[in-house]
Design a protein around this motif. Structure first.
Motif, short mmCIF file in Angstrom:
data_model
loop_
_atom_site.label_atom_id
_atom_site.label_comp_id
_atom_site.label_asym_id
_atom_site.label_seq_id
_atom_site.Cartn_x
_atom_site.Cartn_y
_atom_site.Cartn_z
N SER A 43 36.10 -7.51 -21.90
CA SER A 43 35.22 -6.71 -22.75
C SER A 43 35.98 -5.63 -23.50
CB SER A 43 34.14 -6.05 -21.89
OG SER A 43 33.40 -7.01 -21.18
N GLY A 44 37.29 -5.67 -23.44
CA GLY A 44 38.08 -4.64 -24.09
C GLY A 44 37.95 -3.33 -23.34
N SER A 45 37.60 -2.29 -24.05
CA SER A 45 37.50 -0.97 -23.43
C SER A 45 36.10 -0.69 -22.86
CB SER A 45 37.88 0.10 -24.45
OG SER A 45 36.99 0.06 -25.55
N ILE A 46 35.15 -1.60 -23.04
CA ILE A 46 33.79 -1.38 -22.54
C ILE A 46 33.78 -1.51 -21.02
CG2 ILE A 46 31.40 -2.18 -22.53
CD1 ILE A 46 31.88 -3.27 -25.34
N VAL A 47 33.23 -0.49 -20.33
CA VAL A 47 33.15 -0.52 -18.88
C VAL A 47 31.70 -0.53 -18.38
CG1 VAL A 47 35.42 0.47 -18.42
CG2 VAL A 47 33.47 2.00 -18.81
N LEU A 48 30.77 -0.08 -19.23
CA LEU A 48 29.37 -0.03 -18.85
C LEU A 48 28.53 -0.18 -20.10
CD1 LEU A 48 27.32 0.53 -16.51
CD2 LEU A 48 27.50 2.95 -17.10
N GLY A 49 27.45 -0.90 -19.99
CA GLY A 49 26.56 -1.08 -21.13
C GLY A 49 25.11 -0.94 -20.69
N ALA A 50 24.31 -0.45 -21.60
CA ALA A 50 22.87 -0.37 -21.37
C ALA A 50 22.19 -0.86 -22.64
CB ALA A 50 22.43 1.06 -21.05
N ALA A 51 21.08 -1.51 -22.48
CA ALA A 51 20.37 -2.03 -23.65
C ALA A 51 18.87 -1.86 -23.44
CB ALA A 51 20.70 -3.51 -23.86
N TRP A 52 18.19 -1.62 -24.54
CA TRP A 52 16.74 -1.66 -24.55
C TRP A 52 16.35 -2.98 -25.20
CZ3 TRP A 52 12.58 0.16 -22.45
CH2 TRP A 52 11.34 -0.15 -23.02
N VAL A 53 15.62 -3.80 -24.48
CA VAL A 53 15.18 -5.10 -24.98
C VAL A 53 13.74 -4.91 -25.45
CG1 VAL A 53 14.81 -7.52 -24.45
CG2 VAL A 53 16.71 -6.28 -23.37
N ALA A 54 13.55 -5.01 -26.75
CA ALA A 54 12.24 -4.79 -27.36
C ALA A 54 11.33 -6.00 -27.15
CB ALA A 54 12.41 -4.53 -28.86
N PRO A 55 10.03 -5.80 -27.27
CA PRO A 55 9.07 -6.90 -27.10
C PRO A 55 9.02 -7.80 -28.33
CG PRO A 55 7.90 -4.88 -27.58
CD PRO A 55 9.36 -4.52 -27.45
N LEU A 56 10.09 -8.55 -28.54
CA LEU A 56 10.17 -9.47 -29.67
C LEU A 56 10.03 -10.89 -29.17
CD1 LEU A 56 13.23 -7.87 -31.46
CD2 LEU A 56 10.82 -7.52 -31.98
N SER A 57 9.41 -11.73 -29.95
CA SER A 57 9.27 -13.12 -29.58
C SER A 57 10.63 -13.79 -29.61
CB SER A 57 8.32 -13.82 -30.55
OG SER A 57 8.29 -15.18 -30.26
N ARG A 58 11.01 -14.43 -28.50
CA ARG A 58 12.31 -15.06 -28.41
C ARG A 58 12.18 -16.57 -28.19
NH1 ARG A 58 12.86 -9.94 -26.95
NH2 ARG A 58 14.79 -8.86 -27.37
N ASN A 59 10.99 -17.11 -28.48
CA ASN A 59 10.80 -18.55 -28.31
C ASN A 59 9.85 -19.05 -29.39
OD1 ASN A 59 8.12 -18.05 -27.47
ND2 ASN A 59 8.77 -17.84 -25.35
N TYR A 60 9.69 -20.36 -29.45
CA TYR A 60 8.85 -20.95 -30.48
C TYR A 60 7.37 -20.71 -30.25
CZ TYR A 60 13.02 -23.23 -32.15
OH TYR A 60 14.26 -23.47 -32.65
N GLY A 61 6.98 -20.40 -29.01
CA GLY A 61 5.57 -20.15 -28.72
C GLY A 61 5.11 -18.79 -29.19
#
Length: 134
Positions: A43-61
Motif C-alpha cells: 500500500s506504499g506509505s498508507i498504514v490505516l484507512g477509513a471510509a464512509w460507504v454511502a447508501p448507493l445502489s451497487r447492483n442491478y436490482g
C-alpha cells in the motif's frame, strides 16, 4: 490472529489489532460495518484507512443493503521489522484521529453521508500524515 494464520508473508505484519481498534472506538465500534486487515499488494506509505460507504445502489436490482452503509476501517500491512515503531505512532496519534473521524461521520449532514468518502493515514520517514480523499 497471527500473520501466519491470515496468510501474510513472513516479512509483513499488521501494526494494529482488532483489540486496538475496539479499545479506541469503544461504543462507536457499533457504527463500523467492516474492519478489514488487508493482505494484498504493498500500500506504499498508507498504514490505516477509513471510509464512509454511502447508501448507493451497487447492483442491478437497485437495492441498497443496510449492512453495506457506514464506516469501514482498513489496516494495511507494514514491514515486520517496523511493526513496533509503526504501532506506537498509530496508537498515539492515528487512533484518536480515527475516533474523531468516526464521530464526525455520525454527526455529518445528509449531503455528506450520501457520498462515499475515504480517509488515509500515511507514514513516511516517521512522519504521520492524514487527509480525506474523495
Amino acid at each position: 490472529m497471527s500473520a501466519r494464520n491470515r496468510r501474510l508473508p513472513r516479512h509483513r505484519a499488521w501494526p494494529l489489532t482488532t483489540t486496538d481498534i475496539e479499545g479506541c472506538l469503544g461504543p462507536l465500534m457499533s457504527r463500523v460495518t467492516d474492519l478489514r486487515f488487508l493482505m494484498g499488494q504493498d500500500s506504499g506509505s498508507i498504514v490505516l484507512g477509513a471510509a464512509w460507504v454511502a447508501p448507493l445502489s451497487r447492483n442491478y436490482g437497485r437495492g441498497v443493503h443496510p449492512d453495506s452503509v457506514g464506516a469501514r476501517i482498513d489496516v494495511h500491512p507494514v514491514d515486520a521489522t517496523e511493526r513496533a515503531a509503526v504501532r506506537a505512532v498509530l496508537r498515539e496519534h492515528a487512533l484518536p484521529q480515527l475516533h474523531a473521524w468516526v464521530t464526525q461521520t455520525i454527526a455529518a449532514d445528509e449531503t455528506w453521508r450520501l457520498t462515499d468518502h475515504q480517509h488515509y493515514w500515511r507514514l513516511t520517514d516517521g512522519l504521520l500524515t492524514h487527509r480525506d480523499e474523495t
